[in-house]
Design a protein around this motif. Structure first.
Motif, PDB file in Angstrom:
ATOM      1  N   VAL A 137       1.287  -7.517   5.755  1.00  0.00           N
ATOM      2  CA  VAL A 137       2.413  -8.261   6.334  1.00  0.00           C
ATOM      3  C   VAL A 137       2.731  -9.492   5.491  1.00  0.00           C
ATOM      4  CG1 VAL A 137       3.085  -9.711   8.292  1.00  0.00           C
ATOM      5  CG2 VAL A 137       2.081  -7.465   8.687  1.00  0.00           C
TER       6      VAL A 137
ATOM      7  N   VAL B 188       4.691  -8.564   2.383  1.00  0.00           N
ATOM      8  CA  VAL B 188       6.089  -8.249   2.725  1.00  0.00           C
ATOM      9  C   VAL B 188       6.873  -9.532   2.988  1.00  0.00           C
ATOM     10  CG1 VAL B 188       7.592  -7.164   4.434  1.00  0.00           C
ATOM     11  CG2 VAL B 188       5.570  -5.955   3.606  1.00  0.00           C
TER      12      VAL B 188
ATOM     13  N   ALA C  96      10.007 -10.990   0.837  1.00  0.00           N
ATOM     14  CA  ALA C  96      11.293 -11.225   1.492  1.00  0.00           C
ATOM     15  C   ALA C  96      11.739 -12.671   1.308  1.00  0.00           C
ATOM     16  CB  ALA C  96      11.191 -10.887   2.983  1.00  0.00           C
TER      17      ALA C  96
END
Length: 353
Positions: free
Chosen positions: A104, A107, A111
């Motif tokens: 997570v 990611v 982003a």
């Protein structure tokens, strides 16, 4: 066989969330060196606030992670699960969330780095996902940064704990056959340290073994110390820091004193029914808060606070407290919401706690 008493179990439960709160405060301790030399901020903090932050993070806060190692070792050796069952349980409670939170974080970092308005918050060159090579990807779970932490850097605790659990049959054998040698190794590792921070981990984890094996309650030890004696000890450590600055290190002493302090405090908590009920409920979200508070949620709040809160005078105290309190509230709130909306997903990210 060592047994875990109901009273000790309740006292461990009473401390879990409180100790994680101190971990959050530790990771928001903006020092003059970091503010001026790393973030290039105008920073002027009154000495009284600096000493208060030291008391919270380096004295009281120094007990947080060591106590979790102590509790982990104590609970493991009290329960005495077979090695295969132990590994199965710890795979679910430690390894699965370790991998999930790392994924997570990758990611979210990617982003954030891809959105122009957010990219300025990601200035650490070690965390630029698109620049990672094969070795960087391998090191995400072991020694990602210059301080040899994983990507989710507070997970060094999980990394060290998993290694100790894997080695626990050997460590137990040595502790039973050569207790003096193991105790000596524990003391030396605590004083001098071991690579990757294993010194603290090894000392407190194995202390948990000896407490369990000899049926000694560390809570009963702390209960023998009076509150006024704790106050004197804590004042001594703080004054020693002020008087000797960085010339003499008292962190080991501060850690032992603070561990005993929190163990004694746990009795106060469990003796108050409503307070214990609250801490018991929040303990179910302690791991989730521990995992989510950084490097994304807490780091984001901290960096925003650097931009909107003046870093001088009493504002330095506001900057220290406010992002932490928001992080604790938001992180716990997300955990509560996730548990209600998607219990299986919450179980993955909290290690099925």
């Amino acid at each position: 066989m060592p047994t875990l008493t109901e009273a000790d179990s309740k006292r461990i439960t009473a401390l879990r969330f409180l100790l994680i709160m101190f971990v959050v405060f530790i990771h928001n301790n903006l020092t003059a060196d970091n503010a001026i030399n790393y973030y290039h901020l105008a920073f002027s903090e009154p000495a009284v606030i600096t000493h208060f932050k030291f008391l919270v993070t380096n004295v009281l806060g120094s007990a947080a992670v060591p106590l979790f190692f102590l509790f982990s070792g104590y609970l493991q050796f009290c329960k005495a699960d077979s090695y295969p069952i132990l590994l199965k349980k710890r795979a679910k409670s430690l390894f699965v969330p370790y991998v999930a939170w790392t994924a997570v974080t990758v990611v979210l970092f990617f982003a954030g780095q891809s959105i122009p308005n957010l990219s300025s918050f990601f200035q650490n060159e070690n965390n630029i996902v698109r620049d990672w090579n094969f070795l960087d990807w391998l090191n995400l779970f072991w020694t990602h940064d210059s301080l040899r932490h994983p990507l989710v850097y507070q997970f060094w605790f999980l990394r060290d704990l998993m290694v100790l659990i894997l080695l626990s049959p050997l460590l137990k054998f040595l502790a039973l056959k050569m207790p003096f040698l193991v105790l000596t190794a524990m003391i030396l590792s605590f004083v001098n340290g071991l690579p990757l921070g294993f010194g603290t981990a090894f000392f407190f984890y194995m202390a948990g073994f000896f407490f369990a094996e000899h049926k000694i309650s560390f809570f009963s030890l702390s209960d023998k110390i009076k509150w006024k004696e704790f106050l004197i000890l804590l004042i001594f450590v703080l004054l020693a820091k002020i008087a000797f600055a960085e010339k003499i290190q008292f962190f080991g002493l501060a850690t032992i004193i603070s561990c005993l302090f929190f163990c004694k405090l746990s009795k106060v908590i469990i003796e108050r029914e409503r307070l214990f009920a609250l801490t018991k409920y929040l303990s179910g979200f302690s791991f989730f808060l521990y995992a989510i508070h950084t490097p994304f949620l807490g780091t984001m709040l901290n960096k925003i606070s650097y931009r909107i809160i003046p870093l001088h005078g009493a504002w330095c105290l506001v900057q220290f407290l406010l992002p932490c309190l928001i992080c604790i509230a938001v992180g716990t709130g997300i955990g509560i919401a996730l548990k209600k909306i998607a219990p299986p997903l919450f179980a993955v990210f909290s290690g099925s706690r």
